[in-house]
Design a protein around this motif. Sequence first.
Motif, PDB file in Angstrom:
ATOM      1  N   THR A 277      -7.974-143.545  63.335  1.00  0.00           N
ATOM      2  CA  THR A 277      -7.925-143.381  61.883  1.00  0.00           C
ATOM      3  C   THR A 277      -6.489-143.505  61.381  1.00  0.00           C
ATOM      4  OG1 THR A 277      -7.772-140.980  62.106  1.00  0.00           O
ATOM      5  CG2 THR A 277      -9.972-141.924  61.856  1.00  0.00           C
ATOM      6  N   SER A 278      -6.323-144.226  60.294  1.00  0.00           N
ATOM      7  CA  SER A 278      -4.984-144.408  59.719  1.00  0.00           C
ATOM      8  C   SER A 278      -4.612-143.277  58.773  1.00  0.00           C
ATOM      9  CB  SER A 278      -4.913-145.746  58.977  1.00  0.00           C
ATOM     10  OG  SER A 278      -5.889-145.794  57.949  1.00  0.00           O
ATOM     11  N   ALA A 279      -5.586-142.513  58.332  1.00  0.00           N
ATOM     12  CA  ALA A 279      -5.347-141.390  57.430  1.00  0.00           C
ATOM     13  C   ALA A 279      -6.511-140.416  57.610  1.00  0.00           C
ATOM     14  CB  ALA A 279      -5.287-141.876  55.982  1.00  0.00           C
ATOM     15  N   GLY A 280      -6.387-139.237  57.054  1.00  0.00           N
ATOM     16  CA  GLY A 280      -7.518-138.330  57.058  1.00  0.00           C
ATOM     17  C   GLY A 280      -8.711-138.989  56.390  1.00  0.00           C
ATOM     18  N   THR A 281      -9.892-138.834  56.999  1.00  0.00           N
ATOM     19  CA  THR A 281     -11.059-139.565  56.500  1.00  0.00           C
ATOM     20  C   THR A 281     -12.332-138.830  56.890  1.00  0.00           C
ATOM     21  OG1 THR A 281     -12.110-141.751  56.409  1.00  0.00           O
ATOM     22  CG2 THR A 281     -11.286-141.048  58.548  1.00  0.00           C
ATOM     23  N   THR A 282     -13.454-139.393  56.511  1.00  0.00           N
ATOM     24  CA  THR A 282     -14.758-138.894  56.947  1.00  0.00           C
ATOM     25  C   THR A 282     -15.408-139.935  57.844  1.00  0.00           C
ATOM     26  OG1 THR A 282     -15.661-139.730  54.868  1.00  0.00           O
ATOM     27  CG2 THR A 282     -15.223-137.369  55.002  1.00  0.00           C
ATOM     28  N   LEU A 283     -16.139-139.443  58.816  1.00  0.00           N
ATOM     29  CA  LEU A 283     -16.852-140.315  59.744  1.00  0.00           C
ATOM     30  C   LEU A 283     -18.347-140.074  59.624  1.00  0.00           C
ATOM     31  CD1 LEU A 283     -14.722-139.818  62.991  1.00  0.00           C
ATOM     32  CD2 LEU A 283     -14.456-141.605  61.246  1.00  0.00           C
ATOM     33  N   GLY A 284     -19.111-141.138  59.801  1.00  0.00           N
ATOM     34  CA  GLY A 284     -20.562-141.039  59.839  1.00  0.00           C
ATOM     35  C   GLY A 284     -21.069-141.472  61.202  1.00  0.00           C
ATOM     36  N   LEU A 285     -21.973-140.679  61.768  1.00  0.00           N
ATOM     37  CA  LEU A 285     -22.527-140.979  63.086  1.00  0.00           C
ATOM     38  C   LEU A 285     -23.898-141.622  62.914  1.00  0.00           C
ATOM     39  CD1 LEU A 285     -22.116-140.678  66.165  1.00  0.00           C
ATOM     40  CD2 LEU A 285     -23.377-138.511  65.990  1.00  0.00           C
ATOM     41  N   ILE A 286     -24.047-142.849  63.436  1.00  0.00           N
ATOM     42  CA  ILE A 286     -25.307-143.603  63.363  1.00  0.00           C
ATOM     43  C   ILE A 286     -26.003-143.477  64.715  1.00  0.00           C
ATOM     44  CG2 ILE A 286     -26.378-145.796  62.773  1.00  0.00           C
ATOM     45  CD1 ILE A 286     -24.506-144.776  60.568  1.00  0.00           C
TER      46      ILE A 286
END
Length: 391
Positions: A277-286
């Motif tokens: 990640t290049s910055a703080g972010t949210t991830l979604g798990l598929i």
Amino acid sequence: MNETAPLRARAEIDLAALRANVRVLRARTGGARLMAVVKADAYGHGAVPCARAALEAGATWLGTATPHEALALRAAGLDGPLMCWLWTPGGPWREAIEAGIDVSVSGMWALREASAAAEAAGRPARIHLKADTGLGRNGCQPADWSHLVAEARAAEKAGRVRITGLWSHFACADEPGHPSIAAQLGVFRDMVAYAEKEGVEPEVRHMANSPATLTLPEAHFDLVRTGIAMYGISPGPEVGTPADFGLRPVMTLAASLALVKEVPAGHGISYGHHYTTSAGTTLGLIPLGYADGIPRHASGRGPVLVDGRVRTIAGRVAMDQFVVDLTGDRPEPGADAVLFGPGDRGEPTAEDWAVAAGTIAYEIVTRIGARVPRVYTNEQDEPHEIPTDND
């Protein structure tokens, strides 16, 4: 199991789209009959439901690769003309003959086994002699054709076989204008003419696959064999898009988001940390992975529609799951993640996934695994006038 619970993932199969595709294809055949090819579990769509829908829409033949696929259709109660073509020595010839399945013969060993099985069954085998007109795969070479035809005619006169078809297959019909197309057509016409001169009276002569059905009317003969086009997917970019021919993709692959979470900058994602990640972010798990048929080659490239935006796989596809970077968006767990479909809602298509994985759309739909349930929509056909074979 709670059958009303949300599914982890699903492949939605729109049978109305399949019927409409069959009708569109039939309108292009110039009176030739249409074989609905449902090999490989109908290219991943489900052989029995798709075969029934295709017949409802006016297909008159069904086609499979293996005899076991054909026998499964018979066991499901599907009658009518049915052909299978990929045989190996010791195959279930007698069972196929007793089930009224047309079988392909490319060489002398197959003719011998079909003849012996016919004697055991007490009824003639319905055989299609396959000519290798240049594909270089299955089929009888022109140099050996006279011998195969002579032996098949002898078996026919003895009551062991009935030569119901003469057929071949194109190598490059998905490349309009390729010089091999005209060359193969010429060889096929010559081989058919020879067989007929020797007394063969086939019910059908057939050579056209999906691309030839769409672009080569001179190759339609008595019967066309439509596979991938029936499922609303173009045989190749050079042929045109599905929309160019009035076809609609039949399968939509979707999953429910298993997790949404925040991670800081510099966080590695999935095996090998090929994405950070290049910055703080949210991830979604598929909750889909390569065990479900998601190409590992699409790692870092595969597109998915989540929360109204197309995302790209972050990092590697694992066996059961992969991750997308939601760039700060926070859809709820359980929200839809659409991997591919017709494209109506802005979702990717199977062709988009083929590009991402460096393959063809045929492989994308066919490889979707058995643990992804097929959910059928529009199972009942609406009243529709079906054209006759002479329309």
